[in-house]
Design a protein around this motif. Structure first.
Motif, PDB file in Angstrom:
ATOM      1  N   ILE A  70       0.839  -1.212   0.000  1.00  0.00           N
ATOM      2  CA  ILE A  70       0.000   0.000   0.000  1.00  0.00           C
ATOM      3  C   ILE A  70       0.868   1.254   0.000  1.00  0.00           C
ATOM      4  N   ARG A  71       2.042   1.175   0.614  1.00  0.00           N
ATOM      5  CA  ARG A  71       2.975   2.319   0.536  1.00  0.00           C
ATOM      6  C   ARG A  71       3.385   2.557  -0.914  1.00  0.00           C
ATOM      7  N   GLU A  72       3.680   1.476  -1.624  1.00  0.00           N
ATOM      8  CA  GLU A  72       4.076   1.616  -3.032  1.00  0.00           C
ATOM      9  C   GLU A  72       2.921   2.154  -3.873  1.00  0.00           C
ATOM     10  N   VAL A  73       1.703   1.708  -3.601  1.00  0.00           N
ATOM     11  CA  VAL A  73       0.535   2.237  -4.327  1.00  0.00           C
ATOM     12  C   VAL A  73       0.435   3.744  -4.102  1.00  0.00           C
ATOM     13  N   ASN A  74       0.620   4.200  -2.864  1.00  0.00           N
ATOM     14  CA  ASN A  74       0.544   5.634  -2.579  1.00  0.00           C
ATOM     15  C   ASN A  74       1.677   6.414  -3.251  1.00  0.00           C
ATOM     16  N   ARG A  75       2.864   5.803  -3.344  1.00  0.00           N
ATOM     17  CA  ARG A  75       3.961   6.460  -4.075  1.00  0.00           C
ATOM     18  C   ARG A  75       3.595   6.631  -5.556  1.00  0.00           C
ATOM     19  N   GLN A  76       3.014   5.591  -6.111  1.00  0.00           N
ATOM     20  CA  GLN A  76       2.645   5.655  -7.523  1.00  0.00           C
ATOM     21  C   GLN A  76       1.475   6.610  -7.758  1.00  0.00           C
ATOM     22  N   ALA A  78       1.043   9.373  -6.036  1.00  0.00           N
ATOM     23  CA  ALA A  78       1.681  10.695  -5.995  1.00  0.00           C
ATOM     24  C   ALA A  78       2.398  10.984  -7.316  1.00  0.00           C
ATOM     25  N   LEU A  79       3.063   9.993  -7.864  1.00  0.00           N
ATOM     26  CA  LEU A  79       3.737  10.170  -9.146  1.00  0.00           C
ATOM     27  C   LEU A  79       2.729  10.427 -10.267  1.00  0.00           C
ATOM     28  N   TYR A  80       1.633   9.686 -10.261  1.00  0.00           N
ATOM     29  CA  TYR A  80       0.561   9.871 -11.240  1.00  0.00           C
ATOM     30  C   TYR A  80       0.024  11.304 -11.160  1.00  0.00           C
ATOM     31  N   ASN A  81      -0.224  11.775  -9.939  1.00  0.00           N
ATOM     32  CA  ASN A  81      -0.726  13.133  -9.733  1.00  0.00           C
ATOM     33  C   ASN A  81       0.284  14.176 -10.211  1.00  0.00           C
ATOM     34  N   ALA A  82       1.564  13.928  -9.956  1.00  0.00           N
ATOM     35  CA  ALA A  82       2.591  14.885 -10.381  1.00  0.00           C
ATOM     36  C   ALA A  82       2.670  14.964 -11.908  1.00  0.00           C
ATOM     37  N   GLU A  83       2.489  13.837 -12.564  1.00  0.00           N
ATOM     38  CA  GLU A  83       2.596  13.820 -14.028  1.00  0.00           C
ATOM     39  C   GLU A  83       1.306  14.211 -14.732  1.00  0.00           C
ATOM     40  N   SER A  86      -3.805  15.217 -11.638  1.00  0.00           N
ATOM     41  CA  SER A  86      -4.959  14.765 -10.850  1.00  0.00           C
ATOM     42  C   SER A  86      -4.760  13.291 -10.492  1.00  0.00           C
ATOM     43  N   TYR A  87      -5.603  12.841  -9.585  1.00  0.00           N
ATOM     44  CA  TYR A  87      -5.566  11.433  -9.199  1.00  0.00           C
ATOM     45  C   TYR A  87      -6.545  10.646 -10.058  1.00  0.00           C
ATOM     46  N   PRO A  88      -6.365   9.328 -10.182  1.00  0.00           N
ATOM     47  CA  PRO A  88      -7.365   8.518 -10.892  1.00  0.00           C
ATOM     48  C   PRO A  88      -8.732   8.671 -10.226  1.00  0.00           C
ATOM     49  N   ASP A 129      -9.662   6.115  -2.702  1.00  0.00           N
ATOM     50  CA  ASP A 129     -10.645   7.171  -2.934  1.00  0.00           C
ATOM     51  C   ASP A 129     -10.005   8.230  -3.824  1.00  0.00           C
ATOM     52  N   GLY A 130     -10.552   8.378  -5.017  1.00  0.00           N
ATOM     53  CA  GLY A 130     -10.014   9.328  -5.988  1.00  0.00           C
ATOM     54  C   GLY A 130     -10.142  10.778  -5.559  1.00  0.00           C
ATOM     55  N   SER A 131     -11.096  11.097  -4.676  1.00  0.00           N
ATOM     56  CA  SER A 131     -11.254  12.489  -4.241  1.00  0.00           C
ATOM     57  C   SER A 131     -10.108  12.924  -3.324  1.00  0.00           C
ATOM     58  N   THR A 132      -9.512  11.984  -2.604  1.00  0.00           N
ATOM     59  CA  THR A 132      -8.384  12.313  -1.732  1.00  0.00           C
ATOM     60  C   THR A 132      -7.051  11.854  -2.333  1.00  0.00           C
ATOM     61  N   GLY A 133      -7.120  10.932  -3.292  1.00  0.00           N
ATOM     62  CA  GLY A 133      -5.904  10.400  -3.897  1.00  0.00           C
ATOM     63  C   GLY A 133      -5.113   9.537  -2.937  1.00  0.00           C
ATOM     64  N   ARG A 134      -5.809   8.906  -2.016  1.00  0.00           N
ATOM     65  CA  ARG A 134      -5.140   8.117  -0.990  1.00  0.00           C
ATOM     66  C   ARG A 134      -5.635   6.679  -1.020  1.00  0.00           C
ATOM     67  N   ALA A 135      -4.700   5.759  -0.839  1.00  0.00           N
ATOM     68  CA  ALA A 135      -5.035   4.343  -0.690  1.00  0.00           C
ATOM     69  C   ALA A 135      -4.683   3.926   0.735  1.00  0.00           C
ATOM     70  N   TRP A 136      -5.459   3.011   1.291  1.00  0.00           N
ATOM     71  CA  TRP A 136      -5.232   2.566   2.657  1.00  0.00           C
ATOM     72  C   TRP A 136      -5.694   1.123   2.822  1.00  0.00           C
ATOM     73  N   ILE A 137      -5.391   0.572   3.992  1.00  0.00           N
ATOM     74  CA  ILE A 137      -5.785  -0.798   4.322  1.00  0.00           C
ATOM     75  C   ILE A 137      -6.955  -0.738   5.292  1.00  0.00           C
ATOM     76  N   ASP A 138      -7.971  -1.551   5.015  1.00  0.00           N
ATOM     77  CA  ASP A 138      -9.149  -1.593   5.873  1.00  0.00           C
ATOM     78  C   ASP A 138      -9.462  -3.049   6.227  1.00  0.00           C
ATOM     79  N   ARG A 139     -10.435  -3.210   7.111  1.00  0.00           N
ATOM     80  CA  ARG A 139     -10.856  -4.545   7.530  1.00  0.00           C
ATOM     81  C   ARG A 139     -11.727  -5.204   6.466  1.00  0.00           C
TER      82      ARG A 139
END
Length: 166
Positions: A70-76, A78-83, A86-88, A129-139
């Motif tokens: 999930i850390r790597e997903v968040n890095r990617q 951020a890279l997607y947003n920089a290039e 916007s976020y997916p 969530d594309g509105s925040t551009g954040r990925a996380w781990i849930d139950r």
């Protein structure tokens, strides 16, 4: 044939050595049944002690692997947003048995990830969530071992877990 006298030392025939060994060990036939049962019981007790610990260590390592993913997903992201600026778009979920089809798929289609992320730990889900551009781990109905592994993580490692759910 017997023995040969050579420089006043007797050299024995090989047949005599074998006979001597047979005489030495003739009364020993092997292990008794009680000895074998005791050894098997000791091995079973050791196995019963180690098995639960092995399962917990395996679960903890899978949770840490999911954290790294999930850390790597968040890095990617951020890279997607920089290039792209916007976020997916959309919301997405990947579980132990299902793969996400929205934001995670965009990262794969655009070659930011080799494949869609999927948790290795049964009981966890990757959310996006594309509105925040954040990925996380849930139950996703985790076992007690998974809950213990997550709760045992350092505070800094918990930043990628859904707040309030643990």
């Amino acid at each position: 044939m017997g023995s040969i006298n050579c420089n006043s030392k007797k050299v024995k025939n090989k047949g005599e050595d074998v006979n001597m060994l047979k005489k030495l060990f003739k009364d020993q036939k092997g292990f008794t049944m009680i000895e074998l049962i005791i050894v098997i019981a000791i091995i079973a007790i050791i196995g019963a002690i180690l098995a639960p610990n092995f399962a917990k260590v395996t679960t903890k390592s899978k949770v840490k692997a999911d954290l790294a993913s999930i850390r790597e997903v968040n890095r990617q992201l951020a890279l997607y947003n920089a290039e792209k600026g916007s976020y997916p778009a959309g919301k997405d979920t990947s579980t132990f048995t299902t793969i996400g089809t929205a934001g995670f798929k965009v990262l794969v289609d655009e070659h930011y990830l080799d494949k869609s992320p999927q948790p290795q730990t049964k009981g966890l889900a990757f959310e996006y969530d594309g509105s925040t551009g954040r990925a996380w781990i849930d139950r996703d109905n985790p076992s007690a071992d998974v809950n213990d592994a997550v709760n045992g993580l350092a505070t800094g490692d918990k930043e990628f877990f859904a707040t309030g759910s643990w």
